[in-house]
Design a protein around this motif. Structure first.
Motif, PDB file in Angstrom:
ATOM      1  N   LEU A 322       0.858  -1.187   0.000  1.00  0.00           N
ATOM      2  CA  LEU A 322       0.000   0.000   0.000  1.00  0.00           C
ATOM      3  C   LEU A 322       0.892   1.234   0.000  1.00  0.00           C
ATOM      4  N   GLY A 323       0.476   2.266  -0.750  1.00  0.00           N
ATOM      5  CA  GLY A 323       1.158   3.545  -0.662  1.00  0.00           C
ATOM      6  C   GLY A 323       2.042   3.899  -1.824  1.00  0.00           C
ATOM      7  N   LYS A 324       2.302   2.956  -2.746  1.00  0.00           N
ATOM      8  CA  LYS A 324       3.163   3.284  -3.886  1.00  0.00           C
ATOM      9  C   LYS A 324       2.313   3.489  -5.139  1.00  0.00           C
ATOM     10  N   GLU A 325       1.774   2.399  -5.708  1.00  0.00           N
ATOM     11  CA  GLU A 325       0.907   2.546  -6.877  1.00  0.00           C
ATOM     12  C   GLU A 325      -0.473   3.085  -6.496  1.00  0.00           C
ATOM     13  N   PHE A 326      -0.898   2.822  -5.288  1.00  0.00           N
ATOM     14  CA  PHE A 326      -2.212   3.285  -4.821  1.00  0.00           C
ATOM     15  C   PHE A 326      -2.127   3.619  -3.348  1.00  0.00           C
ATOM     16  N   HIS A 327      -2.983   4.565  -2.911  1.00  0.00           N
ATOM     17  CA  HIS A 327      -3.006   5.014  -1.517  1.00  0.00           C
ATOM     18  C   HIS A 327      -4.149   4.402  -0.731  1.00  0.00           C
ATOM     19  N   LEU A 328      -5.193   3.970  -1.424  1.00  0.00           N
ATOM     20  CA  LEU A 328      -6.367   3.404  -0.761  1.00  0.00           C
ATOM     21  C   LEU A 328      -6.532   1.949  -1.190  1.00  0.00           C
ATOM     22  N   LEU A 329      -6.809   1.076  -0.238  1.00  0.00           N
ATOM     23  CA  LEU A 329      -7.036  -0.331  -0.519  1.00  0.00           C
ATOM     24  C   LEU A 329      -8.385  -0.721   0.052  1.00  0.00           C
ATOM     25  N   ILE A 330      -9.271  -1.227  -0.800  1.00  0.00           N
ATOM     26  CA  ILE A 330     -10.621  -1.625  -0.383  1.00  0.00           C
ATOM     27  C   ILE A 330     -10.685  -3.149  -0.401  1.00  0.00           C
ATOM     28  N   VAL A 331     -10.912  -3.747   0.767  1.00  0.00           N
ATOM     29  CA  VAL A 331     -10.917  -5.206   0.910  1.00  0.00           C
ATOM     30  C   VAL A 331     -12.356  -5.689   0.983  1.00  0.00           C
ATOM     31  N   THR A 332     -12.710  -6.627   0.101  1.00  0.00           N
ATOM     32  CA  THR A 332     -14.064  -7.172   0.075  1.00  0.00           C
ATOM     33  C   THR A 332     -14.007  -8.688   0.212  1.00  0.00           C
ATOM     34  N   GLY A 333     -15.180  -9.273   0.390  1.00  0.00           N
ATOM     35  CA  GLY A 333     -15.254 -10.722   0.552  1.00  0.00           C
ATOM     36  C   GLY A 333     -16.326 -11.089   1.564  1.00  0.00           C
ATOM     37  N   PRO A 334     -16.586 -12.393   1.756  1.00  0.00           N
ATOM     38  CA  PRO A 334     -17.642 -12.842   2.674  1.00  0.00           C
ATOM     39  C   PRO A 334     -17.236 -12.646   4.134  1.00  0.00           C
ATOM     40  N   ASN A 335     -18.241 -12.754   5.007  1.00  0.00           N
ATOM     41  CA  ASN A 335     -17.953 -12.679   6.446  1.00  0.00           C
ATOM     42  C   ASN A 335     -17.053 -13.853   6.854  1.00  0.00           C
ATOM     43  N   THR A 336     -16.329 -13.653   7.941  1.00  0.00           N
ATOM     44  CA  THR A 336     -15.360 -14.640   8.484  1.00  0.00           C
ATOM     45  C   THR A 336     -14.287 -14.997   7.465  1.00  0.00           C
ATOM     46  N   GLY A 337     -14.086 -14.145   6.476  1.00  0.00           N
ATOM     47  CA  GLY A 337     -13.085 -14.449   5.459  1.00  0.00           C
ATOM     48  C   GLY A 337     -11.716 -13.921   5.774  1.00  0.00           C
ATOM     49  N   GLY A 338     -11.593 -13.099   6.820  1.00  0.00           N
ATOM     50  CA  GLY A 338     -10.277 -12.604   7.196  1.00  0.00           C
ATOM     51  C   GLY A 338     -10.038 -11.145   6.874  1.00  0.00           C
ATOM     52  N   LYS A 339     -11.099 -10.411   6.505  1.00  0.00           N
ATOM     53  CA  LYS A 339     -10.929  -8.993   6.147  1.00  0.00           C
ATOM     54  C   LYS A 339     -10.446  -8.189   7.353  1.00  0.00           C
ATOM     55  N   THR A 340     -11.125  -8.361   8.490  1.00  0.00           N
ATOM     56  CA  THR A 340     -10.759  -7.587   9.684  1.00  0.00           C
ATOM     57  C   THR A 340      -9.374  -7.975  10.182  1.00  0.00           C
ATOM     58  N   VAL A 341      -9.037  -9.266  10.096  1.00  0.00           N
ATOM     59  CA  VAL A 341      -7.700  -9.703  10.519  1.00  0.00           C
ATOM     60  C   VAL A 341      -6.629  -9.047   9.654  1.00  0.00           C
ATOM     61  N   SER A 342      -6.890  -8.952   8.348  1.00  0.00           N
ATOM     62  CA  SER A 342      -5.935  -8.289   7.454  1.00  0.00           C
ATOM     63  C   SER A 342      -5.767  -6.828   7.850  1.00  0.00           C
TER      64      SER A 342
END
Length: 792
Positions: A322-342
């Motif tokens: 994060l921070g070189k080619e892009f400044h914002l990263l939007i993480v999607t996916g199903p619940n319990t998939g690990g988004k919050t852990v990431s």
């Protein structure tokens, strides 16, 4: 750093783990006070200290800094001239013992060994052996001062011992003499520090002296006889002198300690600092963590990062940048998939790195120095403050927008959730758009498809997704940057048993655009998986090619060395032969010249001629040396159809196909090659073989032999078969090929879905006479052909 982010990202739990690795009370306090720094210089210095301590732990093992007490209060008392007590002086000794042990641990084994950031701390330690030895000599324990602490104390205690013995002698005479009938018990006791004897109350007038105590019933009085009052007085006087002398000794020791006050303070501070540093190193060792590379450009590149609070045997590492080619990263996916852990992994590893701690990730991972980290994670609904989930999140967002700048990292979990989806998505896009324009690094998780489209269409914003296996209904927890995630709600519901008519009706409720978008995401995901598999295969081929290249280079190098050695030996041998020939020729010419001038017999000259001829024949023999030919010694009667033989001239194994003719020639099957060989070029093998006759027959040894060598090819084509059909056909073919002594065969299965190849490979692993198998080289069938090698 704000306390809210430290709490939200569970930084305090990392500090608890750190404090558990400290061995001294002050070291634990030092760990508990650790906060992330915003100074690049301070961060790099702490990281270097942690790395140097970790290197020492690997080289020398663990180190314990002891449980020495905090002596800062004692040092303050020494500063104002007070005398320390026995316990305080012993605490100073304990500190000096730790200092000596730690300094020994930090000592370099080699004088020319390169110094590191910890050497100055170790060098500053002063064990003060004279002070430590003197305190230990004078003080035996918290309750005992040594007799040899001073000459005066030794004399006082000797006088006390003599006086005490005199008292016991007199009292013993009374107890065992005429006063025995007046005593309750024949014992000597002490009351109020004076020696007494227990007298019955009715006989108190018979024993003149001072009454010091009586029993609870009043029947016994403890009387100090007048005969020993003076001696008891002497004992008390000596005890007071002893106490006074002990005070003198403690004052002397305190004075010695006061002279080393600054060294003691530095020792304490350095031991605490070293304990703190080695606690960081021990935590890094426990987490298998590495030192991150820091920058001030807002660039994050975490390689195989693991959340430190998840079991390292279960956690799935993630790659995130994060921070070189892009400044914002939007993480999607199903619940319990690990988004919050990431999300938490990025925030927590940033805080750990800026606190001087190594991070659980691969080496060469990069982090940026942020002045603030803002995190809005989890459901913070507050009944007391009358705040809903949405209101609570918006309160955090408002404060972030007010304070965040390009030197901040902002983390949002489910941005815009808790309200109408259309309005929430629009609001989330506006917030992210504002952060993007401000150049603020941010990472957000969401379920909204609108944010996926926003990331696809906006420069500087990137999609990411947490991989999910629809077949097993389990997340893989892998983070895929550049690929928007699919909610998989319909697929998951179907797997869980929701009727298809309900799912079909639900699909009608979503717009055609949304459905098409989800289909595009699915296609992208399928293509990604295919490309990733092909990339892994290519990487494997590259490794194999590299290995083969190295083998060829090694082989060529050995051949070059052998060639050079052979040429060198040949040149040396030729040089020796020429030198010998020249010397012999010179000598012969001299002899013939002498023959012409002197009277030498013909017989003598003939002998010299014969010697010259022998010498030349010997040289010619050495120059034309040939290898001794190895021949077999078989008779035609020794051979039978199907016998295993070795062809010496070809160095190949084969089986006898025909019996020798009148001239000794016979046909030998060697793999797919059938050649006419003379019996003298054969050696009979001891291994069991099978004959090439189409039917089975029993040899003289009583063994049934059979050969398929005349009909077995080196390739089998299994295209179009099912796995079961292919395995059955392959099983028979491999048996025939192995019995025919074919060293290796090709199995053609094609690429397709890979199911047939996988089934064949699983079968080959169970075949005992297969030594190895691998995919064919590029241009020879590659992934569509497997090469099978048999055991010899």
């Amino acid at each position: 750093m704000n306390n809210k982010a430290l709490k939200t990202l569970e930084y305090t739990k990392i500090i608890e783990m750190l404090a558990a690795h400290a061995s001294s009370p002050l070291g634990k306090i030092r760990c508990e006070d650790l906060l992330p720094s915003c100074s690049p210089g301070e961060i790099e210095y702490k990281q270097e200290q942690t790395q140097d301590a970790l290197s020492r732990l690997f080289q020398k093992g663990n180190i314990n800094f002891g449980s020495a007490k905090d002596i800062r209060g004692s040092l303050k008392r020494l500063e104002i001239g007070s005398t320390l007590g026995i316990t305080e002086l012993l605490q100073i000794c304990a500190l000096l013992d730790n200092t000596s042990r730690v300094k020994s641990y930090g000592r370099r084994e080699k004088e020319n060994e390169q110094r590191d950031s910890l050497d100055d701390l170790f060098d500053a330690l002063e064990p003060l052996p004279l002070l430590n030895t003197e305190i230990r000599r004078c003080i035996l324990s918290e309750d005992e001062i040594a007799d040899d602490a001073s000459a005066t104390l030794k004399q006082i205690r000797r006088s006390m011992k003599v006086t005490g013995e005199r008292i016991h002698t007199q009292l013993a005479g009374m107890v065992n003499g005429s006063a025995r009938t007046y005593l309750q018990d024949a014992v000597i006791t002490m009351r109020n520090g004076r020696y007494c004897i227990p007298v019955k109350a009715e006989y108190k007038s018979q024993v003149p002296g001072m009454i010091h105590d009586q029993s609870s019933t009043g029947s016994t009085l403890f009387i100090e006889p007048m005969a020993i009052v003076k001696l008891n007085n002497e004992i008390r006087d000596l005890e007071m002198k002893e106490a006074a002398e002990i005070e003198v000794i403690l004052a002397s020791l305190s004075n010695m300690a006061a002279q080393e006050r600054e060294n003691l303070r530095y020792n304490l501070e350095n031991l605490v600092e070293l304990d703190f540093i080695f606690a960081r190193a021990a935590l890094a060792m426990d987490m298998n963590a590495t030192r991150p590379i820091f920058n001030t450009k807002g660039y994050i590149n975490i390689r195989k990062g693991r959340h430190p609070l998840i079991d390292k045997k279960k956690v799935v590492p993630i790659d995130i940048h994060l921070g070189k080619e892009f400044h914002l990263l939007i993480v999607t996916g199903p619940n319990t998939g690990g988004k919050t852990v990431s999300l938490k992994t990025v925030g927590l590893l940033t805080l750990m790195g800026q606190a001087g701690l190594h991070i659980p990730a691969l080496d060469r991972s990069e982090l940026s120095v942020f002045e603030e980290v803002y995190a809005d994670i989890g459901d913070e609904q507050s009944i007391e403050q009358s705040l809903s989930t949405f209101s609570s999140h918006m309160t955090n967002v408002v404060s972030f927008i007010e304070k965040a700048d390009p030197k901040s990292l902002v983390l949002f979990d489910e941005l815009g959730a808790g309200t109408d989806p259309t309005e929430g998505a629009a609001l989330a896009i506006s917030i992210l758009n504002y952060l993007q324009k401000q150049g603020i690094r941010a990472m957000a998780t969401t379920h909204y498809s609108e944010l996926k489209v926003y990331a696809l269409s906006t420069p500087g914003v990137e999609n990411a997704s947490c991989e999910f296996d629809v077949e097993t209904l389990r997340p893989t927890y892998r983070l895929l940057i550049g690929v928007p995630g699919k909610s998989n709600a319909f697929a998951i519901s179907s797997k869980l048993g929701l009727p298809s008519y309900i799912i079909d009706d639900a699909k009608k409720q979503i717009s055609q655009e949304d459905e098409s978008f989800e289909d595009v995401i699915s296609t992208l995901e399928e293509n990604r998986i295919t490309i990733e598999k092909e990339r892994m295969e290519i990487a494997r081929y590259k490794i194999e090619v590299e290995d083969l290249k190295k083998q060829l280079e090694t082989k060529q190098e050995k051949l070059n060395q052998q060639r050079d050695r052979i040429l060198r030996e040949a040149n040396e041998q030729a040089h020796t032969i020429l030198r010998d020939a020249k010397e012999y020729a010179d000598q012969t010419i001299k002899d013939f010249n002498k023959f012409g001038k002197a009277n030498i017999s013909i017989k003598e000259m003939e002998n010299k001629r014969q010697n010259l001829r022998k010498k030349m024949n010997k040289v010619e023999s050495n120059m034309s040396r040939k290898e001794k030919k190895v021949t077999g010694n078989l008779k035609p009667s020794d051979l039978h159809l199907g016998d295993g033989v070795k062809v010496l001239s070809l160095n190949l194994k084969g089986t006898v196909s025909t019996l020798p003719d009148a001239k000794g020639y016979l046909l030998v099957q060697m793999g797919i090659m059938r050649s006419k060989i003379h019996i003298s070029d054969l050696v009979l093998l001891q291994e069991e073989t099978v004959i090439s006759a189409p039917n089975m027959q029993r040899t003289s040894a009583g063994k049934i032999k059979m050969s398929k060598s005349s009909s077995v090819g080196i390739e089998i084509n299994l295209l179009g078969r099912t796995v079961d059909e292919a395995i059955a056909e392959l099983d028979k073919y491999l048996d025939d090929a192995y019995l025919a002594h074919i060293p290796s065969v090709r199995v053609v299965h094609g690429k397709g879905t890979g199911a047939l190849r996988k089934g064949i490979h699983n079968y080959l692993r169970r075949v005992k006479y297969v030594s190895s198998f691998h995919l064919a080289e590029f241009g020879e069938g590659d992934a569509g052909v497997t090469i099978v090698n048999f055991k010899k």
